[in-house]
Design a protein around this motif. Structure first.
Motif, PDB file in Angstrom:
ATOM      1  N   ARG A 128       1.014  -0.985   0.144  1.00  0.00           N
ATOM      2  CA  ARG A 128       0.022   0.200  -0.752  1.00  0.00           C
ATOM      3  C   ARG A 128       0.489   1.090  -0.213  1.00  0.00           C
ATOM      4  NH1 ARG A 128      -3.229  -1.408   3.385  1.00  0.00           N
ATOM      5  NH2 ARG A 128      -4.679  -1.924   2.610  1.00  0.00           N
ATOM      6  N   MET A 129       0.706   1.840  -0.623  1.00  0.00           N
ATOM      7  CA  MET A 129       1.414   2.964  -1.456  1.00  0.00           C
ATOM      8  C   MET A 129       1.025   4.452  -0.727  1.00  0.00           C
ATOM      9  SD  MET A 129       4.491   1.556  -1.851  1.00  0.00           S
ATOM     10  CE  MET A 129       5.213   2.638  -2.613  1.00  0.00           C
ATOM     11  N   GLU A 130       1.186   5.576  -0.468  1.00  0.00           N
ATOM     12  CA  GLU A 130       0.325   6.692  -0.368  1.00  0.00           C
ATOM     13  C   GLU A 130      -0.078   7.089  -0.840  1.00  0.00           C
ATOM     14  OE1 GLU A 130      -0.777   6.705   2.650  1.00  0.00           O
ATOM     15  OE2 GLU A 130       0.225   5.287   3.553  1.00  0.00           O
ATOM     16  N   TYR A 169       6.337  -8.535  -6.188  1.00  0.00           N
ATOM     17  CA  TYR A 169       4.954  -6.813  -5.579  1.00  0.00           C
ATOM     18  C   TYR A 169       4.073  -6.026  -6.307  1.00  0.00           C
ATOM     19  CZ  TYR A 169       9.065  -6.465  -2.524  1.00  0.00           C
ATOM     20  OH  TYR A 169      10.283  -7.291  -1.777  1.00  0.00           O
ATOM     21  N   LYS A 170       2.818  -5.871  -5.948  1.00  0.00           N
ATOM     22  CA  LYS A 170       1.734  -5.870  -6.309  1.00  0.00           C
ATOM     23  C   LYS A 170       1.448  -3.933  -5.994  1.00  0.00           C
ATOM     24  CE  LYS A 170      -2.865  -5.823  -8.254  1.00  0.00           C
ATOM     25  NZ  LYS A 170      -2.153  -6.710  -9.816  1.00  0.00           N
ATOM     26  N   VAL A 171       1.138  -3.016  -6.225  1.00  0.00           N
ATOM     27  CA  VAL A 171       0.726  -1.793  -5.155  1.00  0.00           C
ATOM     28  C   VAL A 171      -0.999  -2.426  -5.948  1.00  0.00           C
ATOM     29  CG1 VAL A 171       0.493   0.696  -5.491  1.00  0.00           C
ATOM     30  CG2 VAL A 171       2.188  -0.184  -5.940  1.00  0.00           C
ATOM     31  N   ILE A 172      -1.605  -1.962  -4.086  1.00  0.00           N
ATOM     32  CA  ILE A 172      -2.798  -2.163  -3.970  1.00  0.00           C
ATOM     33  C   ILE A 172      -3.637  -1.285  -5.303  1.00  0.00           C
ATOM     34  CG2 ILE A 172      -4.341  -2.380  -2.440  1.00  0.00           C
ATOM     35  CD1 ILE A 172      -2.632  -3.498  -0.338  1.00  0.00           C
ATOM     36  N   HIS A 173      -4.755  -1.574  -5.300  1.00  0.00           N
ATOM     37  CA  HIS A 173      -5.645  -0.706  -6.050  1.00  0.00           C
ATOM     38  C   HIS A 173      -7.758  -1.259  -5.730  1.00  0.00           C
ATOM     39  CE1 HIS A 173      -6.352  -3.314  -9.525  1.00  0.00           C
ATOM     40  NE2 HIS A 173      -5.198  -3.214  -9.398  1.00  0.00           N
ATOM     41  N   GLY A 174      -7.902  -0.471  -6.144  1.00  0.00           N
ATOM     42  CA  GLY A 174      -9.327  -0.689  -6.284  1.00  0.00           C
ATOM     43  C   GLY A 174     -10.134  -1.062  -7.009  1.00  0.00           C
ATOM     44  N   ASN A 175      -9.162  -1.554  -7.788  1.00  0.00           N
ATOM     45  CA  ASN A 175      -9.826  -3.214  -9.033  1.00  0.00           C
ATOM     46  C   ASN A 175      -9.026  -4.483  -8.646  1.00  0.00           C
ATOM     47  OD1 ASN A 175     -11.939  -1.552 -10.275  1.00  0.00           O
ATOM     48  ND2 ASN A 175     -10.172  -1.079 -11.531  1.00  0.00           N
ATOM     49  N   THR A 176      -8.205  -4.658  -7.736  1.00  0.00           N
ATOM     50  CA  THR A 176      -7.852  -5.451  -7.082  1.00  0.00           C
ATOM     51  C   THR A 176      -8.826  -7.172  -7.227  1.00  0.00           C
ATOM     52  OG1 THR A 176      -6.011  -5.254  -5.555  1.00  0.00           O
ATOM     53  CG2 THR A 176      -6.927  -7.348  -5.450  1.00  0.00           C
ATOM     54  N   HIS A 177      -8.391  -8.039  -7.202  1.00  0.00           N
ATOM     55  CA  HIS A 177     -10.090  -9.680  -7.803  1.00  0.00           C
ATOM     56  C   HIS A 177     -10.097  -9.330  -6.532  1.00  0.00           C
ATOM     57  CE1 HIS A 177     -11.304 -13.116  -9.109  1.00  0.00           C
ATOM     58  NE2 HIS A 177     -10.812 -13.772  -7.774  1.00  0.00           N
ATOM     59  N   ALA A 178      -9.363  -9.735  -5.660  1.00  0.00           N
ATOM     60  CA  ALA A 178      -9.889 -10.102  -4.064  1.00  0.00           C
ATOM     61  C   ALA A 178     -11.406  -8.714  -3.702  1.00  0.00           C
ATOM     62  CB  ALA A 178      -9.533 -10.201  -3.688  1.00  0.00           C
TER      63      ALA A 178
END
Length: 353
Positions: A150-152, A247-256
């Motif tokens: 999670r990047m600010e 590494y994956k930067v979390i965003h609102g379209n993440t599958h889970a």
């Protein structure tokens, strides 16, 4: 003369603003990966499949800045026109079909080994160093964990490569490590958690299993896990690299974050009744046979997807019995018969046109 590269990495993209600063994220991630592969001297190609490009936006291949220079990495963009997307269930709502796009790239990959890759993820330096050893076994399928960070803000897009990877490591909030499946599922114990971000195996193996399964909808659920089980049924041994990661930067379209199960009252009552009476095997069989609980994906509420039991568990159980006659795709998977437009935006020294 084109020399076969050691590794092909296949991604999919569409210039539709999937995430904020998508073009910049894509260019930055590609550039980091090119520089890593070049540093560790991996003869490789990155294939970006532009699926169903929006007619009112430029192609992503035209938006890319400099990704090199490099002596080891070729970057190819392959364009799949809209007619191959139109008519799929949900096609008007979602412009991407991950399975079909990945299959186009896998089918045209020239490397000895292939792995699909979400293009907004980053390989750890340890992972690329491992690839640089050039010691992969074509009898194995390789997995590693994905770490969600999670990047600010968006300032990470301007960090130098080493600082970016350090920042991602510091900002990790979740590790998608190995999960233990229910014994009721009667399948192999494979590392399917977030496996779509890294399933590395020989190109021949991908052809043997016909890559990702055919899906008439745009949801493409479970396809990566099914591919992993199909490879095991073909004899591939799973190797789990635990010191390397993505590494994956979390965003609102993440599958889970988008997928939820949908139960009807009678299904819940029946399931609870059978489980309470230790009839778990019958409960599982009914879930497969009657296809429940179905799944709904946020943003595509008009589609009620198959249950995980029907779409994944039943197939994985067949593969656990080494049923290699069970195929989830057609012989011409990956639009094999189609001549698609292609553009090379970076060419390695080994890749002579």
């Amino acid at each position: 003369m084109v020399v076969q590269p050691y590794l092909s990495i296949v991604g999919w993209a569409r210039n539709d603003g999937y995430t904020p600063n998508y073009e910049k994220r894509l260019e930055h991630a590609l550039g980091v990966l090119v520089r890593q592969l070049d540093k560790h001297k991996v003869p490789s190609e990155l294939i970006v499949v532009e699926w169903n490009p929006p007619p009112d936006r430029p192609l992503l291949a035209e938006e890319m800045g400099s990704l090199g220079p490099t002596g080891n990495v070729t970057v190819r963009f392959i364009v799949v026109p809209p007619q191959h997307h139109e008519g799929l269930q949900g096609w008007r709502t979602r412009g991407m079909h991950v399975n079909n796009a990945a299959n186009v790239g896998i089918r045209r990959a020239r490397g000895k080994f292939v792995t699909p890759k979400a293009l907004d993820t980053f390989y750890s330096e340890q992972l690329v160093a491992r690839l640089g050893q050039l010691t992969l076994d074509d009898g194995c399928v390789y997995r590693c964990d994905r770490l969600d960070a999670r990047m600010e803000d968006e300032s990470w897009l301007d960090l130098p490569d080493d600082q970016l990877l350090a920042a991602l490591a510091r900002s990790t909030v979740h590790r998608n490590d190995r999960l233990t499946h229910s014994i009721d599922w009667k399948m192999r114990d494979l590392h399917t958690n977030a496996c779509g971000d890294f399933i590395l195996m020989s190109t021949q193996r991908w052809h043997d299993i016909r890559a990702y399964q055919k899906d008439p909808s745009v949801l493409c659920l479970d396809s990566d896990s099914i591919a992993l089980h199909a490879a095991a049924a073909q004899g591939a041994s799973e190797i789990h690299w635990q010191d390397e990661c993505i590494y994956k930067v979390i965003h609102g379209n993440t599958h889970a974050q988008r997928t939820a199960t949908v139960w009807k009252d009678w299904q819940l009552r029946l399931d609870h009744y059978l489980v309470a009476r230790h009839r778990r095997e019958l409960a599982m069989a009914l879930r497969v046979w009657l296809d429940y609980p179905r799944r709904r994906v946020r943003g595509l509420e008009e589609i009620l997807a198959p249950s995980i039991e029907r779409n994944f568990v039943a197939k994985a159980a067949r593969y656990a019995r080494n049923d290699t006659s069970f195929e989830t795709n057609d012989a011409d998977w990956g639009l094999a018969r189609e001549a698609l437009s292609e553009r090379t935006v970076l060419r390695a020294a080994w890749d002579t046109p």
